[in-house]
Design a protein around this motif. Structure first.
Motif, PDB file in Angstrom:
ATOM      1  N   GLY A 244       0.828  -1.301   0.106  1.00  0.00           N
ATOM      2  CA  GLY A 244       0.071   0.034   0.008  1.00  0.00           C
ATOM      3  C   GLY A 244       1.020   1.261   0.124  1.00  0.00           C
ATOM      4  N   THR A 245       0.023   2.444  -0.135  1.00  0.00           N
ATOM      5  CA  THR A 245       0.672   3.813  -0.130  1.00  0.00           C
ATOM      6  C   THR A 245       0.530   4.300   1.181  1.00  0.00           C
ATOM      7  OG1 THR A 245       0.734   4.138  -2.565  1.00  0.00           O
ATOM      8  CG2 THR A 245       0.943   6.021  -1.209  1.00  0.00           C
ATOM      9  N   PHE A 246       1.482   4.761   1.983  1.00  0.00           N
ATOM     10  CA  PHE A 246       1.434   5.347   3.321  1.00  0.00           C
ATOM     11  C   PHE A 246       2.495   6.497   3.539  1.00  0.00           C
ATOM     12  CE2 PHE A 246       3.699   1.400   3.594  1.00  0.00           C
ATOM     13  CZ  PHE A 246       4.699   1.870   4.430  1.00  0.00           C
ATOM     14  N   LEU A 247       2.262   7.120   4.553  1.00  0.00           N
ATOM     15  CA  LEU A 247       3.235   8.196   5.132  1.00  0.00           C
ATOM     16  C   LEU A 247       3.922   7.727   6.318  1.00  0.00           C
ATOM     17  CD1 LEU A 247       0.727  11.239   5.084  1.00  0.00           C
ATOM     18  CD2 LEU A 247       2.280  10.659   3.220  1.00  0.00           C
ATOM     19  N   VAL A 248       5.440   8.089   6.306  1.00  0.00           N
ATOM     20  CA  VAL A 248       6.137   7.615   7.609  1.00  0.00           C
ATOM     21  C   VAL A 248       6.909   9.125   7.919  1.00  0.00           C
ATOM     22  CG1 VAL A 248       8.360   6.511   8.245  1.00  0.00           C
ATOM     23  CG2 VAL A 248       6.699   5.402   6.450  1.00  0.00           C
ATOM     24  N   GLY A 249       6.865   9.336   9.139  1.00  0.00           N
ATOM     25  CA  GLY A 249       7.547  10.520   9.697  1.00  0.00           C
ATOM     26  C   GLY A 249       8.659  10.197  10.608  1.00  0.00           C
ATOM     27  N   VAL A 250       9.888  10.409  10.279  1.00  0.00           N
ATOM     28  CA  VAL A 250      10.838   9.920  11.081  1.00  0.00           C
ATOM     29  C   VAL A 250      12.075  11.166  11.378  1.00  0.00           C
ATOM     30  CG1 VAL A 250      12.306   9.034   9.113  1.00  0.00           C
ATOM     31  CG2 VAL A 250      12.615   7.986  11.325  1.00  0.00           C
TER      32      VAL A 250
ATOM     33  N   VAL B  18      -2.289  11.199   1.479  1.00  0.00           N
ATOM     34  CA  VAL B  18      -2.513   9.891   0.278  1.00  0.00           C
ATOM     35  C   VAL B  18      -3.836   9.234   0.682  1.00  0.00           C
ATOM     36  CG1 VAL B  18       0.025   9.310   0.548  1.00  0.00           C
ATOM     37  CG2 VAL B  18      -1.419   8.108   2.180  1.00  0.00           C
ATOM     38  N   GLY B  19      -4.389   8.519  -0.252  1.00  0.00           N
ATOM     39  CA  GLY B  19      -5.498   7.883  -0.119  1.00  0.00           C
ATOM     40  C   GLY B  19      -6.462   8.417  -0.980  1.00  0.00           C
ATOM     41  N   CYS B  20      -7.712   7.962  -0.846  1.00  0.00           N
ATOM     42  CA  CYS B  20      -8.896   8.566  -1.664  1.00  0.00           C
ATOM     43  C   CYS B  20      -9.195   9.920  -1.493  1.00  0.00           C
ATOM     44  CB  CYS B  20     -10.228   7.771  -1.938  1.00  0.00           C
ATOM     45  SG  CYS B  20     -10.969   7.519   0.112  1.00  0.00           S
ATOM     46  N   GLY B  21      -8.765  10.424  -0.099  1.00  0.00           N
ATOM     47  CA  GLY B  21      -9.330  11.893   0.128  1.00  0.00           C
ATOM     48  C   GLY B  21      -7.958  12.741   0.097  1.00  0.00           C
ATOM     49  N   GLY B  22      -6.946  12.047  -0.329  1.00  0.00           N
ATOM     50  CA  GLY B  22      -5.594  12.725  -0.289  1.00  0.00           C
ATOM     51  C   GLY B  22      -5.553  14.094  -0.916  1.00  0.00           C
ATOM     52  N   GLU B  23      -6.203  14.221  -2.259  1.00  0.00           N
ATOM     53  CA  GLU B  23      -6.072  15.738  -2.843  1.00  0.00           C
ATOM     54  C   GLU B  23      -6.995  16.715  -1.962  1.00  0.00           C
ATOM     55  OE1 GLU B  23      -7.034  15.312  -6.982  1.00  0.00           O
ATOM     56  OE2 GLU B  23      -5.524  14.065  -7.309  1.00  0.00           O
TER      57      GLU B  23
ATOM     58  N   THR C 208       6.533   9.691   2.032  1.00  0.00           N
ATOM     59  CA  THR C 208       5.690   8.927   1.253  1.00  0.00           C
ATOM     60  C   THR C 208       6.144   7.833   0.635  1.00  0.00           C
ATOM     61  OG1 THR C 208       4.415  10.858   0.399  1.00  0.00           O
ATOM     62  CG2 THR C 208       3.540   8.766  -0.285  1.00  0.00           C
ATOM     63  N   VAL C 209       5.775   6.711   1.082  1.00  0.00           N
ATOM     64  CA  VAL C 209       6.185   5.357   0.815  1.00  0.00           C
ATOM     65  C   VAL C 209       5.096   4.687  -0.251  1.00  0.00           C
ATOM     66  CG1 VAL C 209       6.942   2.985   1.542  1.00  0.00           C
ATOM     67  CG2 VAL C 209       7.151   4.692   2.852  1.00  0.00           C
ATOM     68  N   TYR C 210       5.414   4.494  -1.587  1.00  0.00           N
ATOM     69  CA  TYR C 210       4.500   4.151  -2.284  1.00  0.00           C
ATOM     70  C   TYR C 210       4.209   2.585  -2.618  1.00  0.00           C
ATOM     71  CZ  TYR C 210       4.155   8.911  -3.862  1.00  0.00           C
ATOM     72  OH  TYR C 210       3.913  10.382  -3.937  1.00  0.00           O
ATOM     73  N   GLY C 211       3.383   2.144  -3.236  1.00  0.00           N
ATOM     74  CA  GLY C 211       3.329   0.796  -3.256  1.00  0.00           C
ATOM     75  C   GLY C 211       4.138   0.099  -4.027  1.00  0.00           C
ATOM     76  N   ASP C 212       4.929   0.358  -4.886  1.00  0.00           N
ATOM     77  CA  ASP C 212       6.056  -0.236  -5.344  1.00  0.00           C
ATOM     78  C   ASP C 212       7.512  -0.055  -4.752  1.00  0.00           C
ATOM     79  OD1 ASP C 212       6.532   2.343  -5.956  1.00  0.00           O
ATOM     80  OD2 ASP C 212       6.615   1.879  -8.336  1.00  0.00           O
ATOM     81  N   TYR C 213       7.416   0.608  -3.277  1.00  0.00           N
ATOM     82  CA  TYR C 213       8.548   0.955  -2.534  1.00  0.00           C
ATOM     83  C   TYR C 213       9.218   1.909  -3.000  1.00  0.00           C
ATOM     84  CZ  TYR C 213       6.974  -3.702  -0.600  1.00  0.00           C
ATOM     85  OH  TYR C 213       6.219  -4.678  -0.132  1.00  0.00           O
ATOM     86  N   GLN C 214       8.576   2.844  -3.767  1.00  0.00           N
ATOM     87  CA  GLN C 214       9.493   4.096  -4.282  1.00  0.00           C
ATOM     88  C   GLN C 214       9.244   5.176  -2.640  1.00  0.00           C
ATOM     89  OE1 GLN C 214       9.469   5.891  -8.119  1.00  0.00           O
ATOM     90  NE2 GLN C 214       7.690   4.260  -8.601  1.00  0.00           N
TER      91      GLN C 214
END
Length: 111
Positions: free
Chosen positions: A29-35, A58-63, A41-47
């Motif tokens: 999945g696509t998700f956010l990481v704060g460190v 991110v997500g369906c309400g991201g915009e 942003t970590v994308y589904g293909d690990y970019q």
């Protein structure tokens, strides 16, 4: 983020049964990481991407959330208030976003 974190993330998702493989391509999945005060942003293909702004969504309400975060930038609101407004905007405009919303804060433990 692009080496140690992604390698451990891939293992974690595989072990937990969350990673998918389609046409020999691994996806998550696509998700956010704060460190350490940085947001990624970590994308589904690990970019991995680090936003030029100090916020992301991110997500369906991201915009919709991005619009609210942009509109509240510089208003000197506390982070939780900005998140609440962004989630409210996303919930109002996207059928895929609704309350209740959970907030989690991780604090650095003793060294």
């Amino acid at each position: 983020m692009t080496t140690v974190f992604v390698d451990r993330l891939r293992k974690c998702l595989k072990d937990g049964g969350w990673a998918r493989k389609d046409s020999e391509q691994e996806q998550a999945g696509t998700f956010l990481v704060g460190v350490h005060g940085r947001l990624f942003t970590v994308y589904g293909d690990y970019q991995i991407a680090e936003p030029a702004d100090d916020y992301a969504a991110v997500g369906c309400g991201g915009e919709f959330a991005l619009g609210a975060l942009h509109a509240t930038e510089g208003l000197e609101l506390k982070p939780r208030r900005r998140l609440t407004l962004a989630l409210a905007a996303a919930g109002h405009h996207s059928a895929g976003v609704s309350e209740p919303f959970g907030y989690v804060t991780a604090r650095k433990g003793p060294a």
